[in-house]
Design a protein around this motif. Structure first.
Motif, PDB file in Angstrom:
ATOM      1  N   ARG A  25       0.809  -1.217   0.000  1.00 51.20           N
ATOM      2  CA  ARG A  25       0.000   0.000   0.000  1.00 51.20           C
ATOM      3  C   ARG A  25       0.841   1.264   0.000  1.00 51.20           C
ATOM      4  NH1 ARG A  25      -4.793  -1.128   4.141  1.00 51.20           N
ATOM      5  NH2 ARG A  25      -5.910  -2.691   2.929  1.00 51.20           N
ATOM      6  N   ALA A  26       2.107   1.129   0.382  1.00 49.86           N
ATOM      7  CA  ALA A  26       2.966   2.308   0.428  1.00 49.86           C
ATOM      8  C   ALA A  26       3.114   2.868  -0.977  1.00 49.86           C
ATOM      9  CB  ALA A  26       4.339   1.922   0.990  1.00 49.86           C
ATOM     10  N   PRO A  27       3.376   4.214  -1.068  1.00 44.60           N
ATOM     11  CA  PRO A  27       3.442   4.817  -2.404  1.00 44.60           C
ATOM     12  C   PRO A  27       4.518   4.183  -3.280  1.00 44.60           C
ATOM     13  CG  PRO A  27       3.912   6.429  -0.671  1.00 44.60           C
ATOM     14  CD  PRO A  27       3.557   5.162   0.008  1.00 44.60           C
ATOM     15  N   PRO A 176       4.256   8.226   4.319  1.00 39.90           N
ATOM     16  CA  PRO A 176       3.598   6.963   3.938  1.00 39.90           C
ATOM     17  C   PRO A 176       4.585   5.813   3.745  1.00 39.90           C
ATOM     18  CG  PRO A 176       2.895   8.761   2.509  1.00 39.90           C
ATOM     19  CD  PRO A 176       3.991   9.295   3.337  1.00 39.90           C
ATOM     20  N   GLY A 179       6.010   4.628   7.601  1.00 41.50           N
ATOM     21  CA  GLY A 179       5.151   3.721   8.371  1.00 41.50           C
ATOM     22  C   GLY A 179       5.526   2.255   8.153  1.00 41.50           C
TER      23      GLY A 179
END
Lengths: 219, 227, 235
Positions: A25-27, A176, A179
């Protein structure tokens, strides 16, 4: 296996199970592409290696000056984990380098420092394995020297490199991305604790077997 | 304190006296270092031309390799009739024994360098006379750092199994900063327009290394040597 | 630095190397003027016990006290009163007999080095070979020199590991005489030996060691050889 080891193991597994989701999900980083995802594995591994190496040095110091066996058990377990996390760092580092710089190995300051630290701890394990009786104390001396050596390695390798400056691709850590990175770090910490618990327990039991063996010979 | 240096000096003098009878360490170490110099020259000189600033690198590799040889032999001598135990048995400060052995190794390595450095100048047209004090200081500080770690490791390995293999295995990774600083500092002096400031930076790093590791060795010598 | 003692007490000393047990539960005490023999087969732990008494090896358990002082606490002061003739002779073969003795005398920080060295050479019967390298000496000559090396600082506690090895009959007799003299001077001598016949008249007390334990310490009237055989068989 003690109770808290189970809990730690469960937590570690949970963290690892969720990690891929978070990392996915991270960019998406455009210059590095998918390879950038290595970063969530590489940086926590390198941090673990450094922290555990410092821990091994401190434990060795305690063992050398107080002769407490537990300190040696922790030092040995830590040295093995340094080699383990070092291997992770050194496998993922070149993968990163291939994409970022187009070569498999780049004499980058941090990667080179990691390699040297890794070598020192392999030497430590070789000494423990082949040094014969008394190698626990010799190993402790070696690990203490390794601890003192960390800043020297870093400074010397760093200056050795920056004399021929080179542009490096260091991703700036946007929140982002931070995390999942710390999430993975937490997973490694938990895994490390599990390994510590098991390995130290094993060393304690080995020491007990030795003691029992000696006691049995007493009769 | 005077007793400390008296003992260290006594051991140093004894090592010199022993060496003066056989010349074994000096002759083998010097020969080996020159052989290293040649082997690396053949590997790194192409069509009569050295690749980049390779002279400084070859010099330090030869110093490091021959230093290992000297360390191993010096302590083999103390092991032969177990005289190291006799030294440990004396009511002297044990770190003084370390300092005495360190002085002996340092002397031997510096003696080797006196022959090695002119040879490097000869083979590679290295300008050793332009900045003689800087060069001497780099060599002294680097050798001291290498010998300080090496003496402790060689001493503690006297009782270990497979000590001949273990010495380089333990010593080389730990002394990488010495080699880097020595090579880069010397290379800065050997290049076309010598960079004394850069050499001084590396010298400072070496001095710092020496202080930390000599202190650490004095501090750990007694606990690692007790059985 | 000046510390002296007249007795040495060993209590419950054990030493193991990994799983190999060199010594276990060894206890005894002895005082100045005694010549204690440690007898036993190879590997009985004699050398380990001597190394522990010399403070070179730390016991895994138990402790040794030198007139109430522990080696760990008193350190160098105890070492200054102990002399050890090891199995290896602790001599530099490249140096001459005189240089060897002088080096150790100086290492111990003793006064009147030359006089001491001369006396040592006389006792070792090596005056005419004093300036020759030890390299060329026979085993017996080295053994005599090594003994004087161990005695150069006039130790209170003298530890001998197989002192009769390589000595011919007359040298052995001379050594016995030398040890008697030291005994009269108040030296406490502990010797590990195989040489029962030579030791017979010299030892005031005998400890029989086997597999790291003292199996017998009685002072029966039987000959040493008979007692040795009895002790070894009994265990």
């Amino acid at each position: 296996m003690r109770k808290y080891t189970h809990i730690l193991l469960g937590a570690a597994l949970l963290v690892f199970a969720l990690a891929p989701v978070l990392i996915h999900r991270a960019p998406y980083e455009s210059t590095m592409g998918l390879v950038q995802k290595i970063f969530y594995f590489h940086l926590p591994g390198a941090l673990m290696m450094l922290f555990i190496a410092l821990f091994a040095g401190v434990m060795s110091g305690i063992f050398l000056f107080t002769k407490k066996p537990w300190a040696d058990h922790y030092a040995l377990a830590a040295a093995e984990q340094v080699v383990l996390f070092g291997a992770m760092t050194l496998v993922t580092g070149p993968l990163w380098a291939r994409k970022a710089w187009g070569v498999w190995w780049e004499w980058d300051a941090r990667l080179t420092s990691s390699l040297l630290l890794w070598m020192i701890f392999i030497a430590y394990l070789l000494l423990r394995r082949f040094g014969g009786p008394g190698s626990d104390k010799l190993g402790a001396g070696m690990a203490l020297f390794a601890l003192a050596n960390v800043p020297f390695i870093y400074v010397s390798v760093n200056y050795w490199r920056t004399l021929h400056p080179k542009t490096t691709v260091v991703p700036n850590l946007v929140p982002p991305m931070a995390g999942p990175m710390w999430w993975a770090f937490a997973g490694f910490v938990l895994m490390s604790l599990v390994l510590f618990a098991l390995r130290v327990q094993q060393e304690e039991q080995r020491a007990r077997v030795e003691a029992l063996y000696l006691a049995a010979n007493e009769g | 304190m005077t007793a400390f240096f008296r003992v260290a000096w006594l051991i140093f003098r004894k090592d010199l006296a022993v060496e003066a009878r056989s010349w074994e360490l000096v002759s083998t170490t010097v020969f080996f270092s020159v052989a290293c110099l040649l082997v690396f020259s053949f590997a790194l000189i192409n069509e009569g031309q050295a690749v980049g600033d390779v002279a400084a690198g070859i010099l330090w590799v030869a110093i490091a390799f021959s230093g290992t040889l000297a360390l191993g032999r010096t302590f083999e001598r103390e092991r032969q009739t177990d005289t190291l135990r006799a030294l440990m048995l004396a009511p002297a400060d044990r770190p003084a024994l370390y300092v005495g052995k360190l002085l002996g190794i340092l002397f031997l390595m510096l003696l080797t360098e006196v022959i090695l450095v002119p040879l490097v100048a000869l083979f590679f047209q290295a300008p050793i006379v332009d900045w003689p004090l800087h060069l001497a200081a780099l060599l002294l500080a680097g050798t001291l750092g290498y010998a300080a770690v090496g003496t402790l490791f060689a001493a503690m390995l006297v009782r270990a199994r497979s000590r001949d293999v273990m010495l380089p295995i333990l010593l080389y990774p730990i002394t990488v900063p010495v080699i880097i600083a020595g090579v880069r500092g010397t290379a800065a002096l050997f290049q076309e327009t010598p960079d004394a400031a850069l050499a001084q930076f590396w010298l400072a790093l070496l001095v710092f290394f020496d202080v930390v590791f000599v202190t650490l060795a004095l501090w750990t010598f007694e606990p690692v040597m007790t059985e | 630095m000046s510390l002296d003692f007249t007795e040495v007490a060993v209590s419950n000393v054990a030493r193991h190397y990994g799983r190999r047990k060199a010594l276990s539960q060894v206890s005894f005490a002895c005082s100045a003027g005694e010549v204690v023999g440690l007898l036993g087969p190879n590997g009985a732990g004699k050398s380990t016990l001597l190394s522990i008494l010399a403070t070179l090896v730390e016991p895994s358990a138990g402790e040794v006290t030198y007139g109430g002082y522990r080696a760990a606490a008193a350190g160098a002061a105890v070492r200054a009163r102990v002399g050890l003739l090891g199995h290896d002779l602790y001599l530099y073969p490249e140096l001459s007999a005189r240089e060897n003795l002088a080096f150790f005398a100086r290492l111990y920080g003793l006064p009147d080095v030359d006089a001491r060295v001369q006396r040592g050479l006389e006792y070792a019967n090596l005056v005419d070979r004093a300036d020759d390298q030890v390299l060329g000496f026979s085993r017996g000559m080295r053994q005599r020199l090594a003994l004087e090396r161990a005695l150069v600082h006039g130790p209170r506690l003298l530890l001998l590991d197989e002192p009769f090895t390589g000595l011919d009959q007359s040298s052995a007799a001379a050594l016995v005489g030398r040890l008697r003299g030291l005994q009269d001077d108040g030296c406490l001598i502990i010797a590990a030996t195989h040489d029962l016949d030579v030791a017979e008249g010299l030892l005031t007390r005998v400890l029989f060691l086997r597999q790291g334990r003292i199996v017998s310490a009685e002072e029966g009237g039987l000959g040493l050889r008979t007692r040795y055989q009895l002790a070894m068989r009994a265990s």
